[in-house]
Design a protein around this motif. Structure first.
Motif, PDB file in Angstrom:
ATOM      1  N   GLN A 204     -15.790  -1.220 -17.210  1.00  0.00           N
ATOM      2  CA  GLN A 204     -14.540  -1.177 -17.943  1.00  0.00           C
ATOM      3  C   GLN A 204     -13.462  -0.460 -17.137  1.00  0.00           C
ATOM      4  O   GLN A 204     -12.351  -0.931 -17.003  1.00  0.00           O
ATOM      5  N   ASP A 205     -13.865   0.679 -16.568  1.00  0.00           N
ATOM      6  CA  ASP A 205     -12.916   1.449 -15.778  1.00  0.00           C
ATOM      7  C   ASP A 205     -12.405   0.615 -14.612  1.00  0.00           C
ATOM      8  O   ASP A 205     -11.240   0.623 -14.298  1.00  0.00           O
ATOM      9  N   SER A 206     -13.344  -0.112 -14.000  1.00  0.00           N
ATOM     10  CA  SER A 206     -12.943  -0.822 -12.804  1.00  0.00           C
ATOM     11  C   SER A 206     -11.979  -1.946 -13.144  1.00  0.00           C
ATOM     12  O   SER A 206     -11.235  -2.401 -12.318  1.00  0.00           O
ATOM     13  N   SER A 207     -11.994  -2.404 -14.381  1.00  0.00           N
ATOM     14  CA  SER A 207     -11.055  -3.469 -14.688  1.00  0.00           C
ATOM     15  C   SER A 207      -9.767  -2.942 -15.303  1.00  0.00           C
ATOM     16  O   SER A 207      -8.735  -3.566 -15.208  1.00  0.00           O
ATOM     17  N   SER A 208      -9.814  -1.775 -15.906  1.00  0.00           N
ATOM     18  CA  SER A 208      -8.598  -1.350 -16.582  1.00  0.00           C
ATOM     19  C   SER A 208      -7.827  -0.296 -15.805  1.00  0.00           C
ATOM     20  O   SER A 208      -6.662  -0.077 -16.054  1.00  0.00           O
ATOM     21  N   LYS A 209      -8.460   0.340 -14.834  1.00  0.00           N
ATOM     22  CA  LYS A 209      -7.749   1.452 -14.215  1.00  0.00           C
ATOM     23  C   LYS A 209      -7.567   1.304 -12.708  1.00  0.00           C
ATOM     24  O   LYS A 209      -7.215   2.257 -12.046  1.00  0.00           O
ATOM     25  N   LEU A 210      -7.837   0.136 -12.186  1.00  0.00           N
ATOM     26  CA  LEU A 210      -7.678  -0.016 -10.744  1.00  0.00           C
ATOM     27  C   LEU A 210      -6.214  -0.207 -10.422  1.00  0.00           C
ATOM     28  O   LEU A 210      -5.528  -0.996 -11.033  1.00  0.00           O
ATOM     29  N   LYS A 211      -5.762   0.509  -9.437  1.00  0.00           N
ATOM     30  CA  LYS A 211      -4.326   0.535  -9.206  1.00  0.00           C
ATOM     31  C   LYS A 211      -3.989   0.361  -7.738  1.00  0.00           C
ATOM     32  O   LYS A 211      -4.805   0.591  -6.871  1.00  0.00           O
ATOM     33  N   ARG A 212      -2.769   0.025  -7.493  1.00  0.00           N
ATOM     34  CA  ARG A 212      -2.293   0.007  -6.127  1.00  0.00           C
ATOM     35  C   ARG A 212      -2.040   1.443  -5.671  1.00  0.00           C
ATOM     36  O   ARG A 212      -1.934   2.350  -6.492  1.00  0.00           O
ATOM     37  N   GLY A 213      -1.882   1.633  -4.394  1.00  0.00           N
ATOM     38  CA  GLY A 213      -1.661   2.972  -3.890  1.00  0.00           C
ATOM     39  C   GLY A 213      -0.207   3.197  -3.507  1.00  0.00           C
ATOM     40  O   GLY A 213       0.642   2.353  -3.730  1.00  0.00           O
ATOM     41  N   ASN A 214       0.048   4.358  -2.940  1.00  0.00           N
ATOM     42  CA  ASN A 214       1.404   4.667  -2.486  1.00  0.00           C
ATOM     43  C   ASN A 214       1.314   5.243  -1.081  1.00  0.00           C
ATOM     44  O   ASN A 214       0.807   6.333  -0.877  1.00  0.00           O
ATOM     45  N   THR A 215       1.786   4.466  -0.104  1.00  0.00           N
ATOM     46  CA  THR A 215       1.773   4.917   1.287  1.00  0.00           C
ATOM     47  C   THR A 215       3.171   4.744   1.866  1.00  0.00           C
ATOM     48  O   THR A 215       3.346   4.283   2.977  1.00  0.00           O
ATOM     49  N   SER A 216       4.179   5.081   1.065  1.00  0.00           N
ATOM     50  CA  SER A 216       5.552   4.816   1.493  1.00  0.00           C
ATOM     51  C   SER A 216       5.972   5.709   2.651  1.00  0.00           C
ATOM     52  O   SER A 216       5.450   6.800   2.846  1.00  0.00           O
ATOM     53  N   GLY A 217       6.963   5.243   3.397  1.00  0.00           N
ATOM     54  CA  GLY A 217       7.486   5.988   4.534  1.00  0.00           C
ATOM     55  C   GLY A 217       8.679   6.844   4.128  1.00  0.00           C
ATOM     56  O   GLY A 217       9.113   6.823   2.967  1.00  0.00           O
ATOM     57  N   SER A 218       9.231   7.575   5.105  1.00  0.00           N
ATOM     58  CA  SER A 218      10.319   8.505   4.772  1.00  0.00           C
ATOM     59  C   SER A 218      11.572   7.770   4.277  1.00  0.00           C
ATOM     60  O   SER A 218      12.327   8.301   3.476  1.00  0.00           O
ATOM     61  N   LEU A 219      11.789   6.544   4.718  1.00  0.00           N
ATOM     62  CA  LEU A 219      12.956   5.779   4.257  1.00  0.00           C
ATOM     63  C   LEU A 219      12.926   5.614   2.733  1.00  0.00           C
ATOM     64  O   LEU A 219      13.940   5.735   2.063  1.00  0.00           O
ATOM     65  N   GLU A 220      11.753   5.349   2.211  1.00  0.00           N
ATOM     66  CA  GLU A 220      11.627   5.137   0.769  1.00  0.00           C
ATOM     67  C   GLU A 220      11.493   6.457   0.004  1.00  0.00           C
ATOM     68  O   GLU A 220      12.087   6.645  -1.052  1.00  0.00           O
TER      69      GLU A 220
END
Ligand code: C2O
Length: 634
Positions: free
Chosen positions: A337-353
């Motif tokens: 259940q967790d793997s389907s409801s809580k999987l998320k993208r990450g955040n690896t933004s650079g200094s510009l963003e």
């Protein structure tokens, strides 16, 4: 396991395949009403899509059977999760490829751009010369300012069903950052987002380019170029007047009222103290000068010190694997259940963003305390930071486009003037493409047109027919705002021996700083950069999150750290974004900071450094120990 991953390329079976549009079309019946506050209709686009004549069939389609997601086959969940994880990790090694196939918006009743079936897609043709010049908003002459207003007024007058309307343009941004595109429709938990990775700069360049083209078409003026909010110059460090007039089409009521006439804070994430009134005549006052100087140092840090390479400046590879960490739980059925409801993208933004861009969003958006006009998002929950302060709704404020024009200029300056060379060599990046609606005149019976544009097409603004004004480029006021030490050289040394080791995971709560003493620093290896990597940063994306990173700074001085000081190594920042986490979901982020200038400026010579993390907003967890490594590039 990683080598088991494969991408299967099979010939497309139909010649009539089309791509999802980056602009809602006029086919949607339930388009937004009342300034786009309600959900747009989303037509499921089904399982079609083409990638240069081949269907990109990722191994996870096969694995979908394995996991039983679509096929209902019972497979040991450990095996399935491990296989999926391995496959994604492999794709992260080279950077995840964005294909039409992976970008299908299949939710219903949400603001997905609807089907573009039947709409012809033409390839983008480079312009080859910069015929138009984007200028600072605060320096526009009256005639140009009127043109800008007239063009936006005409865009706002188009019915929401027209893909060139303001409502539809704003919805593009919402769909692309609020979880309505999925890598795979069967994996509800893997939203594709145009923020937080190396996709950020090129996607936004494309997006505002087409917005600009539509404005130009609407006023029939081939010379018009999108003016930029010049927040990196002292005279532009406030919301430009043209956006403040209540009767103007550029006005938006959903802004922080306390910030309308204030000096912008380019390091802002949440309210601290009273804003300083913006007044160029106050320039002699120490507090005013200090704030301007901090803003200039922020841009110096963003563009020069932290922007030593494409990864640090533009952001890391797009990788959805960070999204797929299955939460450990003893209950196996719950784990599924967790793997389907809580999987998320990450955040690896650079200094510009991460830096000025994020701060300006939060600065203009409504603050949490000022909940005058909370608007319901597609999830039915109120979002009170509207419009600019919440990525999903940011495109509804006309200032968004001039703000991003300056973000785009920052990339342009980095690539041309600061020797950043434009970006990455990776084909996964260069060949990524998106389609956008071009201007067409519905009243004249013209048909909607879609244009496919690749990242390699937009690295040089001349290909898009524009450049930025040379005047501002000649005198960039932040170029010489090198940060200065908070601790005078030869001042109080840190005493690593007495500090207890940090225990991970670390919990960061605003105002409670956390010391990570004695992080080993490898010997300098030739020309390689010394890079501090902070991985496993867990945070709640529905609220903003920020922490600053200081090097060798005594604990009592650490709260003062900021971009104006040499000891500052950078910040992790996330603007409140998608509400797709459901209840209590978290995202995972990674921060990569070049330390070379910091270490040189503070004269650090030891084989360890003391890192101090200064939490500024949100609740954040850091799951993995910090490390410093020698890297060829950043
Ligand atoms: Cu797509 Cu400034 O955000």
């Amino acid at each position: 396991m990683a080598s088991a991953s494969a991408t299967l390329l099979v010939p497309a079976t139909s010649a009539a395949l089309t791509a999802p549009p980056a602009c809602p079309s006029n086919h949607s019946k339930k388009t937004a009403t009342a300034r786009g506050r309600r959900s747009l209709s989303c037509r499921a686009t089904g399982g079609r899509g083409a990638d240069e004549g081949l269907l990109w069939l990722p191994r996870r389609d096969v694995l979908a059977g394995l996991t039983g997601v679509t096929a209902g086959i019972a497979v040991h969940p450990d095996l399935a999760a491990a296989a999926l994880q391995a496959e994604l990790e492999e794709s992260c090694r080279r950077g995840e490829k964005v294909t039409d196939r992976l970008l299908e918006c299949t939710d219903s009743g949400l603001p997905c751009p609807p089907s573009s079936r039947g709409v012809q897609i033409v390839d983008f043709t480079p312009a080859g010369e910069a015929k138009r010049v984007r200028r600072p908003v605060h320096l526009l002459d009256k005639e140009y300012a009127e043109k800008y207003k007239e063009a936006v007024a005409r865009m706002k007058a188009l019915p929401g069903s027209n893909p060139c309307s303001f409502t539809s343009q704003a919805a593009i941004h919402e769909a692309y950052c609020d979880g309505h595109y999925r890598f795979d429709p069967t994996e509800k938990n893997r939203p594709f987002d145009v923020h937080f990775s190396w996709i950020f700069a090129p996607w936004h360049r494309m997006y505002i380019y087409f917005y600009e083209r539509i404005l130009r078409g609407l006023i029939g003026d081939d010379t018009f170029a999108l003016p930029y909010w010049n927040w990196d110059a002292p005279a532009g460090m406030a919301l430009p007047a043209i956006f403040k007039d209540r009767d103007s089409p550029l006005y938006d009521p959903n802004r922080n009222q306390a910030h309308l006439d204030a000096l912008v804070d380019l390091d802002f994430i949440n309210s601290r103290g009273k804003p300083i009134p913006f007044d160029k005549n106050l320039a002699a006052q120490p507090a005013y000068d200090e704030a301007v100087n901090k803003n200039l140092s922020t841009i110096y840090q963003q563009q020069i010190r932290s922007g030593k390479g494409a990864r640090c400046f533009l952001g890391d590879k797009l990788c959805s694997a960070t999204s797929l960490r299955v939460k450990e739980t003893n209950d196996r059925s719950k784990r599924r259940q967790d793997s389907s409801s809580k999987l998320k993208r990450g955040n690896t933004s650079g200094s510009l963003e991460r830096m000025a861009h994020s701060a300006v969003h939060v600065w203009i958006g409504r603050s949490k305390a000022d909940q005058g006009t909370c608007a319901a998002g597609h999830d039915g929950k109120p979002h009170c930071s509207n419009d600019m302060g919440f990525l999903g709704s940011a495109g509804r404020d006309p200032v968004f486009y001039s703000h991003h024009s300056n973000v785009d200029r920052m990339w342009h300056l980095w690539a041309t003037k600061l020797g950043g060379t434009g970006g990455f060599d990776d084909p996964e990046w260069l060949d990524t493409s998106f389609v956008f609606y071009d201007y067409f005149d519905e009243a004249k019976g013209e048909e909607p047109k879609l244009v496919r544009v690749r990242i390699r097409d937009v690295l040089d603004t001349r290909n898009l027919g524009y450049t930025y004004d040379a005047e501002s480029e000649q005198a960039l006021p932040w170029m010489n705002r090198k940060p200065t030490p908070l601790v005078p050289r030869g001042g109080s040394p840190s005493t690593p021996a007495t500090k207890p080791a940090a225990v991970f995971p670390l919990t960061l709560i605003p105002d409670q700083l956390v010391e990570v003493p004695s992080v080993p620093r490898p010997g300098k290896d030739g020309d390689k950069l010394q890079v501090l990597v902070i991985e496993g940063i867990e945070f709640d994306p529905t609220n903003g999150a920020k922490f600053d990173v200081a090097i060798n700074l005594p604990k009592d001085l650490a709260p003062k750290v900021g971009p104006q000081y040499s000891e500052y190594a950078g910040s992790f920042v996330s603007v409140a974004s998608s509400s797709d986490t459901g209840s209590g979901g978290t995202l995972e982020g990674k921060l990569t900071l070049v330390l070379d200038d910091v270490l040189a400026d503070i004269g650090a010579s030891g084989d360890t450094v003391d890192v101090v993390l200064v939490p500024r907003a949100g609740e954040i967890k850091i799951n993995l120990p910090l490390r410093i490594q020698n890297d060829d590039f950043c």
